[in-house]
Structure formats: C-alpha cells, structure tokens
Design a protein around this motif. Sequence first.
Motif, PDB file in Angstrom:
ATOM      1  N   ALA A  85      14.340 -23.951  -4.514  1.00 18.89           N
ATOM      2  CA  ALA A  85      14.446 -25.359  -4.120  1.00 18.89           C
ATOM      3  C   ALA A  85      13.962 -25.538  -2.703  1.00 18.89           C
ATOM      4  CB  ALA A  85      15.885 -25.824  -4.220  1.00 18.89           C
ATOM      5  N   GLU A  86      13.366 -26.684  -2.487  1.00 18.83           N
ATOM      6  CA  GLU A  86      13.053 -27.094  -1.123  1.00 18.83           C
ATOM      7  C   GLU A  86      13.996 -28.253  -0.852  1.00 18.83           C
ATOM      8  OE1 GLU A  86       9.027 -27.642   1.242  1.00 18.83           O
ATOM      9  OE2 GLU A  86       9.292 -29.145  -0.308  1.00 18.83           O
ATOM     10  N   LEU A  87      15.115 -27.950  -0.227  1.00 19.75           N
ATOM     11  CA  LEU A  87      16.149 -28.966  -0.072  1.00 19.75           C
ATOM     12  C   LEU A  87      15.826 -29.861   1.119  1.00 19.75           C
ATOM     13  CD1 LEU A  87      19.278 -26.779  -0.876  1.00 19.75           C
ATOM     14  CD2 LEU A  87      18.091 -28.382  -2.358  1.00 19.75           C
ATOM     15  N   CYS A  88      14.780 -30.656   0.924  1.00 17.74           N
ATOM     16  CA  CYS A  88      14.387 -31.612   1.952  1.00 17.74           C
ATOM     17  C   CYS A  88      15.341 -32.795   1.894  1.00 17.74           C
ATOM     18  CB  CYS A  88      12.952 -32.059   1.731  1.00 17.74           C
ATOM     19  SG  CYS A  88      12.661 -32.749   0.108  1.00 17.74           S
ATOM     20  N   SER A  89      15.127 -33.772   2.748  1.00 12.86           N
ATOM     21  CA  SER A  89      16.052 -34.890   2.836  1.00 12.86           C
ATOM     22  C   SER A  89      16.162 -35.642   1.517  1.00 12.86           C
ATOM     23  CB  SER A  89      15.603 -35.849   3.936  1.00 12.86           C
ATOM     24  OG  SER A  89      14.292 -36.323   3.674  1.00 12.86           O
ATOM     25  N   LEU A  90      15.084 -35.623   0.727  1.00  8.76           N
ATOM     26  CA  LEU A  90      15.127 -36.326  -0.555  1.00  8.76           C
ATOM     27  C   LEU A  90      15.638 -35.433  -1.671  1.00  8.76           C
ATOM     28  CD1 LEU A  90      11.757 -38.180  -0.118  1.00  8.76           C
ATOM     29  CD2 LEU A  90      13.978 -39.275  -0.293  1.00  8.76           C
ATOM     30  N   ARG A  91      15.785 -34.141  -1.371  1.00 11.23           N
ATOM     31  CA  ARG A  91      16.377 -33.179  -2.288  1.00 11.23           C
ATOM     32  C   ARG A  91      15.715 -33.190  -3.650  1.00 11.23           C
ATOM     33  NH1 ARG A  91      21.932 -34.456  -2.981  1.00 11.23           N
ATOM     34  NH2 ARG A  91      21.482 -36.538  -2.222  1.00 11.23           N
ATOM     35  N   PHE A  92      14.367 -33.176  -3.644  1.00 11.19           N
ATOM     36  CA  PHE A  92      13.649 -33.121  -4.915  1.00 11.19           C
ATOM     37  C   PHE A  92      13.318 -31.673  -5.266  1.00 11.19           C
ATOM     38  CE2 PHE A  92      11.696 -36.522  -7.610  1.00 11.19           C
ATOM     39  CZ  PHE A  92      12.755 -37.397  -7.468  1.00 11.19           C
ATOM     40  N   ALA A  93      12.499 -31.489  -6.290  1.00 10.65           N
ATOM     41  CA  ALA A  93      12.396 -30.208  -7.006  1.00 10.65           C
ATOM     42  C   ALA A  93      11.731 -29.081  -6.219  1.00 10.65           C
ATOM     43  CB  ALA A  93      11.676 -30.429  -8.319  1.00 10.65           C
ATOM     44  N   GLY A  94      11.217 -28.048  -6.949  1.00 11.29           N
ATOM     45  CA  GLY A  94      10.831 -26.747  -6.396  1.00 11.29           C
ATOM     46  C   GLY A  94       9.780 -26.757  -5.304  1.00 11.29           C
ATOM     47  N   ILE A  95       9.530 -25.611  -4.752  1.00 10.57           N
ATOM     48  CA  ILE A  95       8.681 -25.461  -3.573  1.00 10.57           C
ATOM     49  C   ILE A  95       7.204 -25.709  -3.880  1.00 10.57           C
ATOM     50  CG2 ILE A  95       7.751 -23.685  -2.023  1.00 10.57           C
ATOM     51  CD1 ILE A  95      10.508 -22.579  -1.742  1.00 10.57           C
ATOM     52  N   CYS A  96       6.519 -26.403  -2.970  1.00 13.84           N
ATOM     53  CA  CYS A  96       5.058 -26.498  -3.014  1.00 13.84           C
ATOM     54  C   CYS A  96       4.493 -25.460  -2.053  1.00 13.84           C
ATOM     55  CB  CYS A  96       4.594 -27.898  -2.586  1.00 13.84           C
ATOM     56  SG  CYS A  96       5.020 -29.204  -3.745  1.00 13.84           S
ATOM     57  N   GLY A  97       3.446 -24.764  -2.468  1.00 15.94           N
ATOM     58  CA  GLY A  97       2.838 -23.758  -1.610  1.00 15.94           C
ATOM     59  C   GLY A  97       3.534 -22.415  -1.663  1.00 15.94           C
ATOM     60  N   ASP A  98       4.420 -22.222  -2.647  1.00 15.09           N
ATOM     61  CA  ASP A  98       5.132 -20.948  -2.776  1.00 15.09           C
ATOM     62  C   ASP A  98       4.172 -19.789  -3.041  1.00 15.09           C
ATOM     63  OD1 ASP A  98       7.432 -19.281  -2.994  1.00 15.09           O
ATOM     64  OD2 ASP A  98       7.341 -19.421  -5.171  1.00 15.09           O
ATOM     65  N   TRP A  99       2.963 -20.099  -3.519  1.00 14.52           N
ATOM     66  CA  TRP A  99       1.990 -19.047  -3.808  1.00 14.52           C
ATOM     67  C   TRP A  99       1.707 -18.194  -2.580  1.00 14.52           C
ATOM     68  CZ3 TRP A  99      -2.516 -18.839  -1.028  1.00 14.52           C
ATOM     69  CH2 TRP A  99      -2.938 -20.014  -0.392  1.00 14.52           C
ATOM     70  N   SER A 151      20.576 -31.968  -8.799  1.00 10.70           N
ATOM     71  CA  SER A 151      21.155 -32.590  -9.995  1.00 10.70           C
ATOM     72  C   SER A 151      20.713 -31.872 -11.253  1.00 10.70           C
ATOM     73  CB  SER A 151      20.753 -34.068 -10.077  1.00 10.70           C
ATOM     74  OG  SER A 151      21.345 -34.806  -9.038  1.00 10.70           O
ATOM     75  N   MET A 152      19.413 -31.541 -11.348  1.00 12.43           N
ATOM     76  CA  MET A 152      18.900 -30.868 -12.534  1.00 12.43           C
ATOM     77  C   MET A 152      19.449 -29.450 -12.651  1.00 12.43           C
ATOM     78  SD  MET A 152      14.932 -32.133 -12.756  1.00 12.43           S
ATOM     79  CE  MET A 152      14.619 -31.131 -14.222  1.00 12.43           C
ATOM     80  N   LYS A 153      19.547 -28.759 -11.532  1.00 14.84           N
ATOM     81  CA  LYS A 153      20.024 -27.379 -11.544  1.00 14.84           C
ATOM     82  C   LYS A 153      21.477 -27.318 -12.036  1.00 14.84           C
ATOM     83  CE  LYS A 153      20.093 -23.230  -8.602  1.00 14.84           C
ATOM     84  NZ  LYS A 153      19.104 -22.447  -9.346  1.00 14.84           N
ATOM     85  N   GLY A 154      22.264 -28.342 -11.694  1.00 11.49           N
ATOM     86  CA  GLY A 154      23.665 -28.366 -12.095  1.00 11.49           C
ATOM     87  C   GLY A 154      23.921 -29.013 -13.442  1.00 11.49           C
ATOM     88  N   ASN A 155      22.874 -29.507 -14.108  1.00  9.57           N
ATOM     89  CA  ASN A 155      23.022 -30.206 -15.376  1.00  9.57           C
ATOM     90  C   ASN A 155      22.621 -29.276 -16.519  1.00  9.57           C
ATOM     91  OD1 ASN A 155      23.022 -31.918 -17.568  1.00  9.57           O
ATOM     92  ND2 ASN A 155      21.438 -33.300 -16.790  1.00  9.57           N
ATOM     93  N   LYS A 156      23.577 -28.840 -17.304  1.00 11.73           N
ATOM     94  CA  LYS A 156      23.284 -27.876 -18.381  1.00 11.73           C
ATOM     95  C   LYS A 156      22.406 -28.476 -19.473  1.00 11.73           C
ATOM     96  CE  LYS A 156      27.566 -28.721 -20.978  1.00 11.73           C
ATOM     97  NZ  LYS A 156      28.806 -28.111 -21.491  1.00 11.73           N
ATOM     98  N   MET A 157      22.265 -29.790 -19.496  1.00 16.95           N
ATOM     99  CA  MET A 157      21.370 -30.436 -20.457  1.00 16.95           C
ATOM    100  C   MET A 157      19.913 -30.383 -19.991  1.00 16.95           C
ATOM    101  SD  MET A 157      23.228 -31.531 -23.008  1.00 16.95           S
ATOM    102  CE  MET A 157      24.591 -30.398 -22.935  1.00 16.95           C
ATOM    103  N   SER A 158      19.698 -30.023 -18.725  1.00 10.56           N
ATOM    104  CA  SER A 158      18.358 -30.068 -18.135  1.00 10.56           C
ATOM    105  C   SER A 158      17.873 -28.732 -17.587  1.00 10.56           C
ATOM    106  CB  SER A 158      18.320 -31.104 -17.002  1.00 10.56           C
ATOM    107  OG  SER A 158      18.707 -32.377 -17.465  1.00 10.56           O
ATOM    108  N   ASN A 159      18.778 -27.765 -17.383  1.00  8.23           N
ATOM    109  CA  ASN A 159      18.386 -26.534 -16.689  1.00  8.23           C
ATOM    110  C   ASN A 159      18.041 -25.376 -17.629  1.00  8.23           C
ATOM    111  OD1 ASN A 159      20.882 -25.569 -17.567  1.00  8.23           O
ATOM    112  ND2 ASN A 159      21.863 -25.708 -15.551  1.00  8.23           N
ATOM    113  N   PHE A 160      17.971 -25.638 -18.921  1.00 10.65           N
ATOM    114  CA  PHE A 160      17.588 -24.653 -19.941  1.00 10.65           C
ATOM    115  C   PHE A 160      18.605 -23.517 -20.102  1.00 10.65           C
ATOM    116  CE2 PHE A 160      13.802 -27.021 -20.100  1.00 10.65           C
ATOM    117  CZ  PHE A 160      13.104 -26.657 -21.247  1.00 10.65           C
TER     118      PHE A 160
END
Length: 294
Positions: A250-264, A222-231
């Motif tokens: 994105a980590e498109l898990c079942s809840l489809r929440f924000a960016g990856i954890c552990g990407d480091w 939702s945020m990625k597709g919202n020009k008011m939120s994606n900068f």
Amino acid sequence: MAREYFTHKGVLFPCLDYSPEKLSYVENEFQVRDDDVFNITYPKSGTNWMLEILSLIRCGGDPSWVRSVLNWERAPWVENHLGLEAALKYPLPRLLCSHLPVQLFPKSLQRSKAKIIYTLRCPKDVLVSLYHFSKLLRIFRDPGSLDSFLEDFLSGNVPYGSWFDHVTGWMGLKGNENFFSITYEELQQDPRGSVQRICHFLGKELSEEQVAAVVENASFQSMKGNKMSNFSQLRDEYMNHQKGELLRKAELCSLRFAGICGDWRNHLSEAQSQRFDTIYRERMQGLGMTFPWD
C-alpha cells in the motif's frame, strides 16, 4: 490440471476453469446488452480496484453491497466457466469483468451500446505484480526467475497473451462514445476527479458526499479489510493463501488509495529495465499516445 495452459487463437489460458469451447461461445454467441457495463483490464492493472469503484458508484457510495457480496459475484468474469454461468443469470443491468483481448471479446459488442471501461497500468508494474501473483495463484505456472518471466512477459508467453497486443487492441476503440479509458496512475493521483469522470461516462451523477464515499470505501485499507473484496474467500484450489495475499503493498497517501506505482524500481535491475524499454518503444511507437509512465 492446475498450472497447465492451453493455447486458444494464439493466446495462453489456464486449463482450470477455462476451455476453448467456452471461449468460442463467449466470442461468437454471448449476447452483449446495451445496458451492460464491462470492467476490462489486462491482468494486474487495477481490475479489482475498478470493480470496487464501479460497485460503489452503482450504490451511490453505500458500502453495503461491497461488504456483503463477493466481488466476483458482483461482476462475474465472462470468459471462465463459473463466471460465464453467473453472467448468463445476472439480473439486469449487468456489471461484468473480463481480461480478454479485444479480438476474443464477444462479437455482439459491435452492435451494442454497452459501456466499456478499460484500465491500463505501467507495464513494468504489471510485470512485477503478475510475477508475484503467479506464485500465489494455483492456476498459473510458477513464474521461475524474474529474468525468465520478463522474457515470457515481453513475448506474450503468459496467460491472456501480450500486454502490448492487449493495450493496442483495446485502445483502438478510443474515440467511441461507449469506450472510456483511464490509467491506474490517474486513479491514484486524482481519485475524486477520476470517480467523477467515471460517473459522468456512466450517466450516473453523484453528489460530492457520494463521490467522497466511493473514494473512501474503495481505498486500499477498506479493500484490504473487506473479505468480500480481498480474495481471502477464494478457494484453496485456486490460490495458495499461505504464500501471500492479493493486496500486496500500500501507498498510504493522504487519500489512502490502492497499491504502489513505480514499485518495479524495487525489483528490476538496470539491464532488465533497459531491455523492457527497448521492446516497449518498438511495440508502442505506432499507437500515437502517451501515458503517465512514458
């Protein structure tokens, strides 16, 4: 002036849209109100995600506001010129953002009941995200090699100063009834429960359906597709849109929440990771807290 920094009370700030005079005004003269809600983070720790969540909570999950008003207008940044101007004109009650370390935050907070929501994220993920973001944001210096940026990050030679100082400073307020802390990782692992906890802290109880709407409308997609939120609307003088975008992965898990954890793990070598761990243990041992990434 872009990419140049100045030092204010030992902390680096970009020259573009910041000044020692405005920072001093914010610290000493800005009046925090009892009904203010502050979204506070170290850079790249989930700031815009939390801003979206707080915006949606304010509207009971209705996405109309987040789809029609730019996020930095919904919650101005008090420490830069444009944000401070907007914050001073903001209709009450105010929703405001800041990356300021606690020692530079408005002193008037100490005698107010304003609510502080402080979001933390695994510092290795912060490092990697800030490294990539510094390549896009024109007000930040080019980060150079990851190895040199790692040393800058560990020594606090980056905008807004040391992650370690920032976290230990703000977490010193833990236990205060107007202070709420949450990690990026908790938001990702349990978005619904996290939203409910935030609502409870704000004294704004939402129905199950409204909580579900907050979760859905604050998802990465939702945020990625919202020009008011994606900068995507940030002016070119501030951000090089040709080099990439704010919401990098994105980590498109079942809840489809924000960016990856552990990407480091995809970026830091074993030696870099061990170097980071050594400094982390030294700097965090006195805090007496454990985090999801420990």
